[in-house]
Design a protein around this motif. Structure first.
Motif, PDB file in Angstrom:
ATOM      1  N   ALA A 206       0.121  23.037  10.237  1.00 55.40           N
ATOM      2  CA  ALA A 206      -1.058  22.715  11.047  1.00 55.40           C
ATOM      3  C   ALA A 206      -2.323  22.696  10.210  1.00 55.40           C
ATOM      4  O   ALA A 206      -3.250  21.936  10.503  1.00 55.40           O
ATOM      5  CB  ALA A 206      -1.190  23.717  12.191  1.00 55.40           C
ATOM      6  N   ALA A 207      -2.367  23.493   9.168  1.00 53.29           N
ATOM      7  CA  ALA A 207      -3.568  23.565   8.323  1.00 53.29           C
ATOM      8  C   ALA A 207      -3.875  22.221   7.654  1.00 53.29           C
ATOM      9  O   ALA A 207      -5.030  21.949   7.332  1.00 53.29           O
ATOM     10  CB  ALA A 207      -3.400  24.647   7.265  1.00 53.29           C
ATOM     11  N   GLY A 208      -2.880  21.383   7.452  1.00 51.69           N
ATOM     12  CA  GLY A 208      -3.090  20.090   6.808  1.00 51.69           C
ATOM     13  C   GLY A 208      -3.295  18.938   7.774  1.00 51.69           C
ATOM     14  O   GLY A 208      -3.472  17.795   7.360  1.00 51.69           O
ATOM     15  N   ILE A 209      -3.252  19.229   9.067  1.00 49.55           N
ATOM     16  CA  ILE A 209      -3.382  18.178  10.083  1.00 49.55           C
ATOM     17  C   ILE A 209      -4.822  18.125  10.574  1.00 49.55           C
ATOM     18  O   ILE A 209      -5.379  19.124  11.021  1.00 49.55           O
ATOM     19  CB  ILE A 209      -2.428  18.431  11.263  1.00 49.55           C
ATOM     20  CG1 ILE A 209      -0.988  18.378  10.779  1.00 49.55           C
ATOM     21  CG2 ILE A 209      -2.667  17.406  12.369  1.00 49.55           C
ATOM     22  CD1 ILE A 209       0.031  18.773  11.837  1.00 49.55           C
ATOM     23  N   ARG A 210      -5.403  16.944  10.479  1.00 46.53           N
ATOM     24  CA  ARG A 210      -6.774  16.779  10.988  1.00 46.53           C
ATOM     25  C   ARG A 210      -6.768  16.504  12.476  1.00 46.53           C
ATOM     26  O   ARG A 210      -7.613  16.985  13.217  1.00 46.53           O
ATOM     27  CB  ARG A 210      -7.452  15.648  10.238  1.00 46.53           C
ATOM     28  CG  ARG A 210      -8.844  15.385  10.765  1.00 46.53           C
ATOM     29  CD  ARG A 210      -9.648  14.616   9.826  1.00 46.53           C
ATOM     30  NE  ARG A 210     -11.012  14.494  10.290  1.00 46.53           N
ATOM     31  CZ  ARG A 210     -11.905  13.822   9.637  1.00 46.53           C
ATOM     32  NH1 ARG A 210     -11.603  13.238   8.504  1.00 46.53           N
ATOM     33  NH2 ARG A 210     -13.117  13.727  10.101  1.00 46.53           N
ATOM     34  N   GLU A 211      -5.815  15.673  12.904  1.00 43.35           N
ATOM     35  CA  GLU A 211      -5.786  15.287  14.309  1.00 43.35           C
ATOM     36  C   GLU A 211      -4.416  14.720  14.654  1.00 43.35           C
ATOM     37  O   GLU A 211      -3.744  14.139  13.808  1.00 43.35           O
ATOM     38  CB  GLU A 211      -6.857  14.224  14.556  1.00 43.35           C
ATOM     39  CG  GLU A 211      -7.049  13.874  15.990  1.00 43.35           C
ATOM     40  CD  GLU A 211      -8.355  13.139  16.238  1.00 43.35           C
ATOM     41  OE1 GLU A 211      -8.412  12.445  17.257  1.00 43.35           O
ATOM     42  OE2 GLU A 211      -9.295  13.259  15.436  1.00 43.35           O
ATOM     43  N   VAL A 212      -4.027  14.866  15.912  1.00 40.31           N
ATOM     44  CA  VAL A 212      -2.806  14.265  16.440  1.00 40.31           C
ATOM     45  C   VAL A 212      -3.245  13.384  17.597  1.00 40.31           C
ATOM     46  O   VAL A 212      -4.005  13.813  18.455  1.00 40.31           O
ATOM     47  CB  VAL A 212      -1.805  15.330  16.919  1.00 40.31           C
ATOM     48  CG1 VAL A 212      -0.571  14.695  17.517  1.00 40.31           C
ATOM     49  CG2 VAL A 212      -1.435  16.267  15.775  1.00 40.31           C
ATOM     50  N   MET A 213      -2.787  12.140  17.578  1.00 43.67           N
ATOM     51  CA  MET A 213      -3.254  11.205  18.595  1.00 43.67           C
ATOM     52  C   MET A 213      -2.142  10.238  19.005  1.00 43.67           C
ATOM     53  O   MET A 213      -1.135  10.121  18.323  1.00 43.67           O
ATOM     54  CB  MET A 213      -4.448  10.417  18.063  1.00 43.67           C
ATOM     55  CG  MET A 213      -4.104   9.529  16.871  1.00 43.67           C
ATOM     56  SD  MET A 213      -5.500   9.042  15.878  1.00 43.67           S
ATOM     57  CE  MET A 213      -5.390  10.239  14.577  1.00 43.67           C
ATOM     58  N   GLN A 214      -2.362   9.577  20.117  1.00 39.22           N
ATOM     59  CA  GLN A 214      -1.508   8.484  20.576  1.00 39.22           C
ATOM     60  C   GLN A 214      -2.330   7.211  20.428  1.00 39.22           C
ATOM     61  O   GLN A 214      -3.415   7.127  21.003  1.00 39.22           O
ATOM     62  CB  GLN A 214      -1.097   8.691  22.036  1.00 39.22           C
ATOM     63  CG  GLN A 214      -0.286   9.944  22.288  1.00 39.22           C
ATOM     64  CD  GLN A 214       1.170   9.784  21.920  1.00 39.22           C
ATOM     65  OE1 GLN A 214       1.667   8.688  21.665  1.00 39.22           O
ATOM     66  NE2 GLN A 214       1.878  10.889  21.876  1.00 39.22           N
ATOM     67  N   GLN A 215      -1.838   6.258  19.649  1.00 41.57           N
ATOM     68  CA  GLN A 215      -2.566   5.008  19.419  1.00 41.57           C
ATOM     69  C   GLN A 215      -1.836   3.854  20.092  1.00 41.57           C
ATOM     70  O   GLN A 215      -0.614   3.746  19.967  1.00 41.57           O
ATOM     71  CB  GLN A 215      -2.680   4.712  17.916  1.00 41.57           C
ATOM     72  CG  GLN A 215      -3.666   5.552  17.185  1.00 41.57           C
ATOM     73  CD  GLN A 215      -5.099   5.216  17.569  1.00 41.57           C
ATOM     74  OE1 GLN A 215      -5.494   4.067  17.693  1.00 41.57           O
ATOM     75  NE2 GLN A 215      -5.895   6.255  17.754  1.00 41.57           N
ATOM     76  N   THR A 216      -2.577   3.001  20.763  1.00 42.39           N
ATOM     77  CA  THR A 216      -1.960   1.782  21.282  1.00 42.39           C
ATOM     78  C   THR A 216      -1.772   0.832  20.095  1.00 42.39           C
ATOM     79  O   THR A 216      -2.610   0.810  19.177  1.00 42.39           O
ATOM     80  CB  THR A 216      -2.840   1.132  22.366  1.00 42.39           C
ATOM     81  OG1 THR A 216      -4.123   0.852  21.820  1.00 42.39           O
ATOM     82  CG2 THR A 216      -2.970   2.036  23.581  1.00 42.39           C
ATOM     83  N   PRO A 217      -0.689   0.075  20.069  1.00 42.72           N
ATOM     84  CA  PRO A 217      -0.440  -0.810  18.927  1.00 42.72           C
ATOM     85  C   PRO A 217      -1.580  -1.783  18.635  1.00 42.72           C
ATOM     86  O   PRO A 217      -1.829  -2.113  17.472  1.00 42.72           O
ATOM     87  CB  PRO A 217       0.835  -1.561  19.322  1.00 42.72           C
ATOM     88  CG  PRO A 217       1.525  -0.631  20.269  1.00 42.72           C
ATOM     89  CD  PRO A 217       0.420   0.052  21.017  1.00 42.72           C
ATOM     90  N   ASP A 218      -2.305  -2.223  19.672  1.00 44.82           N
ATOM     91  CA  ASP A 218      -3.402  -3.160  19.429  1.00 44.82           C
ATOM     92  C   ASP A 218      -4.600  -2.510  18.741  1.00 44.82           C
ATOM     93  O   ASP A 218      -5.488  -3.202  18.251  1.00 44.82           O
ATOM     94  CB  ASP A 218      -3.825  -3.859  20.725  1.00 44.82           C
ATOM     95  CG  ASP A 218      -4.398  -2.901  21.758  1.00 44.82           C
ATOM     96  OD1 ASP A 218      -4.037  -1.702  21.734  1.00 44.82           O
ATOM     97  OD2 ASP A 218      -5.208  -3.352  22.582  1.00 44.82           O
ATOM     98  N   ARG A 219      -4.632  -1.186  18.680  1.00 49.45           N
ATOM     99  CA  ARG A 219      -5.703  -0.458  17.974  1.00 49.45           C
ATOM    100  C   ARG A 219      -5.392  -0.278  16.483  1.00 49.45           C
ATOM    101  O   ARG A 219      -6.225   0.192  15.728  1.00 49.45           O
ATOM    102  CB  ARG A 219      -5.924   0.914  18.593  1.00 49.45           C
ATOM    103  CG  ARG A 219      -6.497   0.855  19.976  1.00 49.45           C
ATOM    104  CD  ARG A 219      -7.972   0.808  19.865  1.00 49.45           C
ATOM    105  NE  ARG A 219      -8.576   1.097  21.153  1.00 49.45           N
ATOM    106  CZ  ARG A 219      -9.755   0.654  21.468  1.00 49.45           C
ATOM    107  NH1 ARG A 219     -10.449  -0.051  20.624  1.00 49.45           N
ATOM    108  NH2 ARG A 219     -10.262   0.932  22.647  1.00 49.45           N
ATOM    109  N   ILE A 220      -4.163  -0.601  16.083  1.00 47.30           N
ATOM    110  CA  ILE A 220      -3.778  -0.528  14.676  1.00 47.30           C
ATOM    111  C   ILE A 220      -3.904  -1.939  14.107  1.00 47.30           C
ATOM    112  O   ILE A 220      -3.142  -2.835  14.464  1.00 47.30           O
ATOM    113  CB  ILE A 220      -2.348   0.014  14.496  1.00 47.30           C
ATOM    114  CG1 ILE A 220      -2.240   1.415  15.113  1.00 47.30           C
ATOM    115  CG2 ILE A 220      -1.960   0.044  13.016  1.00 47.30           C
ATOM    116  CD1 ILE A 220      -0.835   1.985  15.136  1.00 47.30           C
TER     117      ILE A 220
END
Length: 176
Positions: free
Chosen positions: A45-59
């Motif tokens: 966890a110390a190396g993780i900045r953020e966990v997210m769910q991205q819609t494919p159109d946002r990539i």
């Protein structure tokens, strides 16, 4: 007010004893997740900045980029690359991007950030590094990024492998 007997009503009186029953977690906090092959991994966890769910159109795909990279995303004004972690680790099963959301784990080291797209997020869990064992039966391609493994089910030969996020971020494979 909190010490007042009127504050505790009914089952609330058991609250003090419940708090004493809580145990201090052992080990370090890790995020568990799965790749498309259903192999289970963990990141500290110390190396993780953020966990997210991205819609494919946002990539946003980037032409002529490494096939390991899905594209870029805007993370609060900062543009970061998103990689298919399974492909990076040499998995044959390709990440399904034809779905409503793709789990992305943004890892960081110093000023460097990279989004790792995975099949499915697991839970946060305290894992004891003293129980970490050397990895067995792993390919040479994945070996530089695995710090060890915990045996989760001896009979089914299931393991949870710990990844080194710094080794992944600093890998020469991103420029190839």
């Amino acid at each position: 007010m909190v010490n007042s007997p009127e504050f505790f009503t009914g089952k609330g009186q058991d609250l003090a004893s419940d708090i004493q029953d809580l145990q201090t977690p052992e080990g370090e906090l890790h995020l568990r997740f799965y790749l498309p092959s259903q192999s289970e991994f963990a990141l500290p966890a110390a190396g993780i900045r953020e966990v997210m769910q991205q819609t494919p159109d946002r990539i946003t795909p980037i032409p002529n980029a490494s096939p390991l990279l899905l594209g870029t995303i805007n993370l609060r004004g900062q543009i970061i690359w998103v990689a298919d972690l399974g492909q990076f680790l040499g998995e044959e099963t390709i990440l399904n991007t034809d779905r409503s959301e793709i789990p992305v784990i943004a890892v960081e080291d110093q000023e460097m950030i990279l989004g790792l797209a995975v099949e499915q997020l697991g839970e946060m869990e305290w894992l004891d590094l003293e129980n970490l064992q050397p990895s067995h039966n792993i390919s040479d391609q994945i070996a530089p990024y695995v710090e060890g493994e915990w045996i989760t089910d001896q009979e089914l030969n299931q393991v949870l492998r710990l990844l080194n996020h710094v080794a992944i971020l600093r890998s020469a494979r991103w420029v190839a």
